[in-house]
Design an enzyme around this catalytic site. Structure first.
Site, PDB file in Angstrom:
ATOM      1  N   ASP A   1       0.812  -1.208   0.000  1.00 56.65           N
ATOM      2  CA  ASP A   1       0.000   0.000   0.000  1.00 56.65           C
ATOM      3  C   ASP A   1       0.849   1.263   0.000  1.00 56.65           C
ATOM      4  OD1 ASP A   1      -2.073   1.763   0.176  1.00 56.65           O
ATOM      5  OD2 ASP A   1      -2.570   1.323   2.251  1.00 56.65           O
TER       6      ASP A   1
ATOM      7  N   ASP B   1      -0.896   6.976  -6.867  1.00 55.05           N
ATOM      8  CA  ASP B   1      -1.227   5.874  -5.964  1.00 55.05           C
ATOM      9  C   ASP B   1      -1.382   4.584  -6.755  1.00 55.05           C
ATOM     10  OD1 ASP B   1      -2.035   4.564  -3.548  1.00 55.05           O
ATOM     11  OD2 ASP B   1      -4.115   4.748  -4.205  1.00 55.05           O
TER      12      ASP B   1
END
Length: 429
Positions: A103, A312
């Site tokens: 992540d 991201d």
């Protein structure tokens, strides 16, 4: 099923990262829909996978809104189980295999631990810290404890550090903060060990976690993320090359240190902007062009000037403020001589795509870097006859998602504060 992706250390030797300088190594980065992933469902169609990824994008977006962001190093405001990529690591001595969501939007590395007062059911065994000779709890007087979300003393008589993170969907993880050896299985076969890694050992976890993964590997920019804990041997450098979604039989690759340098013909670089929270990787978006039509970007909730978009890897679609998106959609539709089609709920712009087609060229104009996207970055097949625009409106926020990043070697240099893009066939990288 989880055992299918747990890596084995196939070399008799293991490099100790702290004993090396200018280290370069690479690890597998497994898409959650890959056949190597425990999330893989052979009965899902491409339509199912794309639709689910779209939903996860919008579940995940809540973490990025300013009113949901704290300034602590371990950002808690994320929606769990929404990451798109997995990494395999091992913890402790002897090593214990863990599969977790990789992540770039969070920092803390944590896994479920035994004994567990309240744990979500997971397919793999729990990590038992009592069986690791190198495991030791962190003192709550440590500066690192103060930088961890919810970091505090366990009790007036117990000075060990504990953490408590509550996620955006009210899921939570609580437990001990500790040090232990974390080992990464390199694609070259020689494992890389990182002694005294700060980890969360969760013994009270509940919510929407999936039992197919046993924790989260934080790859953000904060102090306790894996990137920063790898330290000076990698000199602040990491990169990845994401395969197109159609190549579900292969793994992408994440590189560290000298292996992560991105250079050569076609490489463009843009400044990495330091701002709060340090977890996120902020870039500056100037405009997006469709063909020769350039649409200036007026900013998002992150600001109108520097650092107005987050890059991201865990968000599939590229999300843009509604007003700006409307202009982008209009420009695409006016220049694309295609037949409109109905797509899944939430996809605004779709076309009939019985055969492969070439969409108008889209160029993303970051500060000092023009990134030219191909059709695979801008449209995604949702079924055999329909392709939809891989950009979508969001409420006053900008996130550069992973579809736009596929088949680019993307390098982060946190020392020189740059992000570099190089068009690459990631199946050959």
């Amino acid at each position: 099923m989880a055992a299918a992706i747990v890596f084995a250390i196939i070399s008799l030797s293991t490099r100790c990262l702290t004993d090396a300088q200018n280290v370069g190594f690479s690890v597998e980065l497994i898409h959650r829909d890959s056949i190597k992933s425990p999330f893989y469902n052979p009965f899902e169609t491409t339509f199912d996978r794309v639709t689910n990824a779209f939903r996860r994008s919008f579940s995940r977006v809540h973490r990025f809104y300013p009113n949901s962001i704290t300034t602590t190093e371990a950002n808690p405001d994320i929606i769990v189980n929404t990451g798109e990529y997995l990494m395999n690591i091992s913890l402790g001595t002897p090593s214990f295999s863990v599969v977790a969501l990789a992540d770039t939007g969070s920092d803390l590395i944590w896994t479920q631990c035994s004994p567990c007062s309240q744990c979500f059911k997971q397919d793999a065994p729990l990590f038992d810290p009592t069986k690791s000779s190198t495991y030791r709890k962190m003192s709550c007087s440590s500066n690192s404890c103060e930088n961890i979300q919810g970091g505090t003393c366990a009790s007036p008589t117990d000075t060990s550090c504990i953490y408590s993170v509550t996620y955006g969907d009210n899921s939570f993880s609580k437990g001990d903060i500790a040090y232990d050896i974390l080992t990464l299985g390199s694609t070259t076969g020689q494992a890389v060990a990182l002694p005294d890694t700060i980890i969360g050992c969760g013994n009270n976890n509940a919510g929407t976690f999936s039992g197919k993964a046993s924790g989260i590997i934080g790859l953000g920019g904060g102090e306790i993320s894996l990137i920063n804990q790898l330290g000076s041997p990698i000199n602040g450098k990491f990169s990845y090359c994401l395969l197109p979604m159609t190549q579900i039989g292969k793994s992408s690759k994440m590189n560290f240190g000298s292996n992560a340098i991105v250079s050569g013909p076609g490489t463009v670089s843009t400044p990495l902007i330091e701002k709060s929270p340090t977890t996120f990787y902020f870039l500056t978006l100037k405009a997006i062009s469709v063909g020769t039509q350039r649409i200036e970007f007026k900013g998002s909730s992150f600001g109108t000037d520097e650092g107005n978009i987050v890059i991201d890897s865990g968000t599939t679609l590229t999300l843009l403020p509604s007003d700006f998106y409307s202009q982008l959609e209009s420009a695409m539709d006016s220049q694309f001589n295609g037949i409109r089609a109905q797509g899944p709920q939430g996809f605004n712009l779709c076309y009939v795509a019985i055969h492969e087609f070439e969409a108008p060229e889209v160029t993303v104009h970051f500060a000092n870097a023009d990134v030219k996207l191909k059709t695979l970055n801008t449209f995604v097949k949702v079924d055999d006859s329909t392709a939809c625009f891989a950009f979508s409106p969001a409420q006053n926020i900008a996130i550069y998602g992973n579809l736009a990043q596929m088949n680019f070697l993307i390098g982060y240099d946190t020392k020189s504060q740059t992000v570099s893009f190089k068009p690459t066939d990631c199946s050959k990288n």
